[in-house]
Design a protein around this motif. Structure first.
Motif, PDB file in Angstrom:
ATOM      1  N   HIS A   1       0.859  -1.188   0.000  1.00 34.97           N
ATOM      2  CA  HIS A   1       0.000   0.000   0.000  1.00 34.97           C
ATOM      3  C   HIS A   1       0.898   1.242   0.000  1.00 34.97           C
ATOM      4  O   HIS A   1       1.904   1.284   0.722  1.00 34.97           O
ATOM      5  N   PRO A   2       0.553   2.262  -0.779  1.00 35.53           N
ATOM      6  CA  PRO A   2       1.379   3.486  -0.825  1.00 35.53           C
ATOM      7  C   PRO A   2       1.567   4.149   0.539  1.00 35.53           C
ATOM      8  O   PRO A   2       2.627   4.739   0.790  1.00 35.53           O
ATOM      9  N   VAL A   3       0.559   4.054   1.419  1.00 35.83           N
ATOM     10  CA  VAL A   3       0.694   4.672   2.739  1.00 35.83           C
ATOM     11  C   VAL A   3       1.863   4.057   3.496  1.00 35.83           C
ATOM     12  O   VAL A   3       2.689   4.768   4.104  1.00 35.83           O
ATOM     13  N   LEU A   4       1.978   2.722   3.452  1.00 39.29           N
ATOM     14  CA  LEU A   4       3.088   2.049   4.123  1.00 39.29           C
ATOM     15  C   LEU A   4       4.418   2.446   3.499  1.00 39.29           C
ATOM     16  O   LEU A   4       5.425   2.618   4.198  1.00 39.29           O
ATOM     17  N   GLY A   5       4.421   2.583   2.184  1.00 36.92           N
ATOM     18  CA  GLY A   5       5.641   2.967   1.493  1.00 36.92           C
ATOM     19  C   GLY A   5       6.121   4.349   1.896  1.00 36.92           C
ATOM     20  O   GLY A   5       7.312   4.555   2.169  1.00 36.92           O
ATOM     21  N   TRP A   6       5.181   5.321   1.955  1.00 35.33           N
ATOM     22  CA  TRP A   6       5.576   6.688   2.284  1.00 35.33           C
ATOM     23  C   TRP A   6       6.009   6.829   3.744  1.00 35.33           C
ATOM     24  O   TRP A   6       6.906   7.602   4.062  1.00 35.33           O
ATOM     25  N   ILE A   7       5.387   6.049   4.638  1.00 34.07           N
ATOM     26  CA  ILE A   7       5.850   6.054   6.037  1.00 34.07           C
ATOM     27  C   ILE A   7       7.289   5.551   6.115  1.00 34.07           C
ATOM     28  O   ILE A   7       8.131   6.117   6.824  1.00 34.07           O
ATOM     29  N   SER A   8       7.593   4.510   5.352  1.00 36.96           N
ATOM     30  CA  SER A   8       8.944   3.953   5.354  1.00 36.96           C
ATOM     31  C   SER A   8       9.947   4.931   4.747  1.00 36.96           C
ATOM     32  O   SER A   8      11.079   5.048   5.231  1.00 36.96           O
ATOM     33  N   VAL A   9       9.542   5.624   3.683  1.00 33.14           N
ATOM     34  CA  VAL A   9      10.439   6.612   3.067  1.00 33.14           C
ATOM     35  C   VAL A   9      10.753   7.720   4.070  1.00 33.14           C
ATOM     36  O   VAL A   9      11.914   8.151   4.206  1.00 33.14           O
ATOM     37  N   ALA A  10       9.720   8.186   4.782  1.00 41.42           N
ATOM     38  CA  ALA A  10       9.937   9.236   5.782  1.00 41.42           C
ATOM     39  C   ALA A  10      10.895   8.754   6.875  1.00 41.42           C
ATOM     40  O   ALA A  10      11.801   9.485   7.305  1.00 41.42           O
TER      41      ALA A  10
ATOM     42  N   GLN B   1       8.355   1.083  13.434  1.00 37.60           N
ATOM     43  CA  GLN B   1       7.682  -0.219  13.452  1.00 37.60           C
ATOM     44  C   GLN B   1       6.235  -0.078  13.934  1.00 37.60           C
ATOM     45  O   GLN B   1       5.316  -0.660  13.339  1.00 37.60           O
ATOM     46  N   ILE B   2       6.057   0.697  14.995  1.00 39.44           N
ATOM     47  CA  ILE B   2       4.696   0.912  15.510  1.00 39.44           C
ATOM     48  C   ILE B   2       3.840   1.643  14.487  1.00 39.44           C
ATOM     49  O   ILE B   2       2.652   1.328  14.295  1.00 39.44           O
ATOM     50  N   ALA B   3       4.433   2.631  13.818  1.00 43.95           N
ATOM     51  CA  ALA B   3       3.689   3.399  12.821  1.00 43.95           C
ATOM     52  C   ALA B   3       3.232   2.509  11.669  1.00 43.95           C
ATOM     53  O   ALA B   3       2.094   2.620  11.192  1.00 43.95           O
ATOM     54  N   ILE B   4       4.122   1.609  11.225  1.00 46.69           N
ATOM     55  CA  ILE B   4       3.761   0.702  10.124  1.00 46.69           C
ATOM     56  C   ILE B   4       2.624  -0.230  10.544  1.00 46.69           C
ATOM     57  O   ILE B   4       1.640  -0.431   9.809  1.00 46.69           O
ATOM     58  N   LEU B   5       2.736  -0.804  11.752  1.00 45.39           N
ATOM     59  CA  LEU B   5       1.684  -1.704  12.232  1.00 45.39           C
ATOM     60  C   LEU B   5       0.355  -0.959  12.419  1.00 45.39           C
ATOM     61  O   LEU B   5      -0.717  -1.474  12.074  1.00 45.39           O
ATOM     62  N   SER B   6       0.442   0.252  12.947  1.00 41.61           N
ATOM     63  CA  SER B   6      -0.773   1.047  13.152  1.00 41.61           C
ATOM     64  C   SER B   6      -1.416   1.413  11.824  1.00 41.61           C
ATOM     65  O   SER B   6      -2.645   1.323  11.670  1.00 41.61           O
ATOM     66  N   ALA B   7      -0.577   1.815  10.857  1.00 38.43           N
ATOM     67  CA  ALA B   7      -1.109   2.161   9.538  1.00 38.43           C
ATOM     68  C   ALA B   7      -1.724   0.937   8.877  1.00 38.43           C
ATOM     69  O   ALA B   7      -2.779   1.030   8.229  1.00 38.43           O
ATOM     70  N   GLY B   8      -1.085  -0.223   9.048  1.00 37.20           N
ATOM     71  CA  GLY B   8      -1.642  -1.449   8.469  1.00 37.20           C
ATOM     72  C   GLY B   8      -2.990  -1.794   9.090  1.00 37.20           C
ATOM     73  O   GLY B   8      -3.939  -2.160   8.377  1.00 37.20           O
ATOM     74  N   ALA B   9      -3.091  -1.653  10.413  1.00 36.32           N
ATOM     75  CA  ALA B   9      -4.368  -1.927  11.075  1.00 36.32           C
ATOM     76  C   ALA B   9      -5.452  -0.956  10.603  1.00 36.32           C
ATOM     77  O   ALA B   9      -6.605  -1.349  10.369  1.00 36.32           O
ATOM     78  N   TRP B  10      -5.086   0.321  10.442  1.00 34.61           N
ATOM     79  CA  TRP B  10      -6.064   1.320   9.970  1.00 34.61           C
ATOM     80  C   TRP B  10      -6.530   0.999   8.557  1.00 34.61           C
ATOM     81  O   TRP B  10      -7.729   1.119   8.237  1.00 34.61           O
ATOM     82  N   LEU B  11      -5.593   0.556   7.697  1.00 34.77           N
ATOM     83  CA  LEU B  11      -5.963   0.211   6.315  1.00 34.77           C
ATOM     84  C   LEU B  11      -6.881  -1.016   6.284  1.00 34.77           C
ATOM     85  O   LEU B  11      -7.777  -1.107   5.440  1.00 34.77           O
ATOM     86  N   VAL B  12      -6.653  -1.955   7.202  1.00 34.41           N
ATOM     87  CA  VAL B  12      -7.542  -3.128   7.290  1.00 34.41           C
ATOM     88  C   VAL B  12      -8.937  -2.682   7.703  1.00 34.41           C
ATOM     89  O   VAL B  12      -9.956  -3.136   7.145  1.00 34.41           O
TER      90      VAL B  12
ATOM     91  N   GLN C   1     -10.264   0.097   7.110  1.00 37.16           N
ATOM     92  CA  GLN C   1     -10.855   0.805   5.971  1.00 37.16           C
ATOM     93  C   GLN C   1     -11.109  -0.122   4.774  1.00 37.16           C
ATOM     94  O   GLN C   1     -11.493   0.346   3.704  1.00 37.16           O
ATOM     95  N   ASN C   2     -10.875  -1.426   4.996  1.00 38.25           N
ATOM     96  CA  ASN C   2     -11.071  -2.440   3.939  1.00 38.25           C
ATOM     97  C   ASN C   2     -10.187  -2.182   2.722  1.00 38.25           C
ATOM     98  O   ASN C   2     -10.562  -2.491   1.588  1.00 38.25           O
ATOM     99  N   GLU C   3      -9.014  -1.609   2.945  1.00 42.77           N
ATOM    100  CA  GLU C   3      -8.056  -1.366   1.845  1.00 42.77           C
ATOM    101  C   GLU C   3      -6.946  -2.407   1.806  1.00 42.77           C
ATOM    102  O   GLU C   3      -6.163  -2.444   0.871  1.00 42.77           O
ATOM    103  N   MET C   4      -6.873  -3.232   2.850  1.00 44.93           N
ATOM    104  CA  MET C   4      -5.878  -4.326   2.902  1.00 44.93           C
ATOM    105  C   MET C   4      -6.504  -5.516   3.615  1.00 44.93           C
ATOM    106  O   MET C   4      -7.434  -5.358   4.395  1.00 44.93           O
ATOM    107  N   ALA C   5      -5.936  -6.689   3.299  1.00 48.79           N
ATOM    108  CA  ALA C   5      -6.348  -7.887   4.032  1.00 48.79           C
ATOM    109  C   ALA C   5      -5.568  -7.966   5.345  1.00 48.79           C
ATOM    110  O   ALA C   5      -4.466  -7.454   5.435  1.00 48.79           O
ATOM    111  N   PRO C   6      -6.166  -8.567   6.372  1.00 49.87           N
ATOM    112  CA  PRO C   6      -5.470  -8.642   7.666  1.00 49.87           C
ATOM    113  C   PRO C   6      -4.104  -9.298   7.536  1.00 49.87           C
ATOM    114  O   PRO C   6      -3.156  -8.901   8.203  1.00 49.87           O
TER     115      PRO C   6
END
Length: 269
Positions: free
Chosen positions: A152-161, A251-262, A264-269
């Protein structure tokens, strides 16, 4: 290494190029295999927990174990190659470097010094040491960023930052510690030269009653080196602590963003 035979230097450079190509290939596969743990976790949540299949869990565990064993073997071989290469370089160039230094000393072309031999030894230690591996692994970091962008682009941009922040802190660490470390090295070198000169002339120093002055001068320069070294260490320690905090927060930000995307039904768990 001025004065070295051209054929020797050309042979070493050619061998280095070929060896680094092989090491770069090893580094590529090592970094690809470093994705084993996150991919295994994803498959564990996505396939095993939903299907409750023990057979799937066993197969995934076997595949992940094989991948990690392969990664460990590749890292061991890469380290072995670097050590052998560094030893070969010193053996191949050591005689030429020593002959060049000896020749310059005989001709009085420069002040007699074994600095070239120390430089060659430093090169060997650098190539054989652990500091080379982060340099070899760094070019493959875009692979990890690319995988995150695919998820997901959100995860990518968090990692770039996070990557930019960590790179900036590493650069800041270098800028803030370079000068005091250089000054500490110079002061320590001067203190060592004073000590060596005093030892060479120990009888004269003792006869003239200058022991206290000589020791005092050495203590002053050594104390200066210790202060500068401590200053650099404090600065480096502060920046290292900030970097560690950012890595854990990332690491926490990535996990939190992943949970938020789930959610929002934008990612699978």
């Amino acid at each position: 290494m001025k004065g070295l035979a051209g054929n020797s230097l050309e042979e070493v450079v050619g061998t280095l190029k070929r060896t680094f190509l092989v090491i770069a290939l090893f580094s590529l596969f090592i970094n690809l295999l470093m994705l084993t743990a996150p991919i295994y976790m994803m498959q564990l949540f996505d396939r095993v927990l939903t299907s409750r299949s023990v057979d799937t869990l066993v197969m995934l565990l076997l595949i992940a174990s094989a991948a990690l064993i392969t990664m460990g073997a590749l890292e061991t071989v890469r380290s072995f190659v670097m050590i052998r290469m560094s030893t070969w370089i010193e053996k191949r160039l050591g005689e030429d470097v020593f002959r060049s230094v000896l020749s310059q000393a005989v001709r009085r072309a420069s002040e007699p010094s074994a600095q070239a031999l120390r430089d060659l030894s430093s090169l060997r230690n650098t190539l054989a040491g652990p500091s080379m591996f982060p340099i070899l692994d760094a070019p493959w970091a875009p692979i990890f960023l690319g995988v995150l962008f695919l998820l997901h682009p959100v995860l990518g941009w968090i990692s770039v930052a996070g990557a930019v922040s960590l790179f900036g802190l590493a650069l800041l660490n270098e800028l803030m510690t370079r000068t005091p470390l250089q000054q500490a090295s110079g002061a320590s070198l001067m203190a060592m030269h004073d000590a060596e000169a005093s030892l060479r002339n120990a009888d004269a120093v003792e006869a003239m009653g200058m022991s206290r002055q000589v020791i005092g001068r050495w203590q002053a320069r050594n104390a200066e080196a210790l202060v500068l070294q401590a200053q650099a260490s404090v600065r480096s320690g502060i920046i290292t602590s900030i970097s560690k905090t950012i890595r854990l927060f990332l690491q926490i930000a990535i996990l939190s963003a992943g949970a938020w995307l789930v959610l929002q039904n934008e990612m699978a768990p």
